[in-house]
Write a protein that holds these residues in place. Structure first.
Motif: not given
Length: 205
Positions: A141-165
């Motif tokens: 929506l216009p209140a978002g940071r990037n109006p006109g951008w399609q969310p969830l249009s880029e994906i990736y797989v994070d497997g075991p030993g991947g991103t940790q916090a």
């Protein structure tokens, strides 16, 4: 007084610190504590029309890491439950799905996994039943940071030993499997510890 050698060492450390910090992955955690719920059913909360998305899971301690998704940021089309077919067969929504060739990960050779489908993210999951609660969204929506951008249009797989916090609850420095900065869970293969993460918040350059 400190010696010249110690001053030089300190100066070198200060010069290197920004470079070292830039090289490390930064996974910002929400201000709220993770939500402790029943071990097998861990929903993120909702507040009116605002939802929370699953960003990470620490299954053995019973914690889900949730990040807010405000209704002023995205058009919410639908909230639904995605579950296996009758008699324990695989879920109706399986990824990779060649129907959505723009949401494939080149080179991925792991198991197929249950996902919410295109343009939808997870807000809750029931591991034994392999059932997700999903929210389908439209354009930002216009209140978002990037109006006109399609969310969830880029994906990736994070497997075991991947991103940790290191999440501070239940103990300081507890390593937790999470999606990268800006990404949320859109699917999961629990037994293989594989996340399917979709970019929901475009990261500012």
């Amino acid at each position: 007084m400190p010696s010249i050698r110690s001053l030089l060492a300190l100066a070198a450390a200060l010069c290197l610190a920004p470079a070292l910090a830039a090289a490390l992955p930064t996974i910002p955690m929400p201000d709220e504590d993770p939500y402790a719920t029943m071990r097998d059913w861990r929903p993120c909360p909702s507040a009116g029309d605002d939802q929370y998305a699953v960003m990470g899971i620490r299954y053995d301690t019973g914690y889900t890491i949730c990040v807010p998704v405000l209704s002023t940021w995205f058009d919410v089309k639908n909230a639904f439950t995605s579950a296996p077919r009758d008699r324990g067969r695989l879920p109706a929504r399986q990824w990779p799905d060649p129907t959505y060739d723009h949401l494939l990960v080149p080179g991925y050779s792991g198991p197929s996994m249950h996902w919410c489908g295109p343009n939808a993210y997870m807000t809750a999951y029931d591991v034994p039943a392999n059932t997700f609660t999903c929210v389908e969204i439209g354009e930002e929506l216009p209140a978002g940071r990037n109006p006109g951008w399609q969310p969830l249009s880029e994906i990736y797989v994070d497997g075991p030993g991947g991103t940790q916090a290191p999440y501070p609850v239940p103990a300081a420095g507890t390593s937790t499997h999470v999606c990268r900065d800006g990404y949320v869970l859109i699917g999961m293969h629990h037994d293989a510890n594989i996340f399917l993460c979709g970019l929901l918040f475009a990261v500012d350059p």
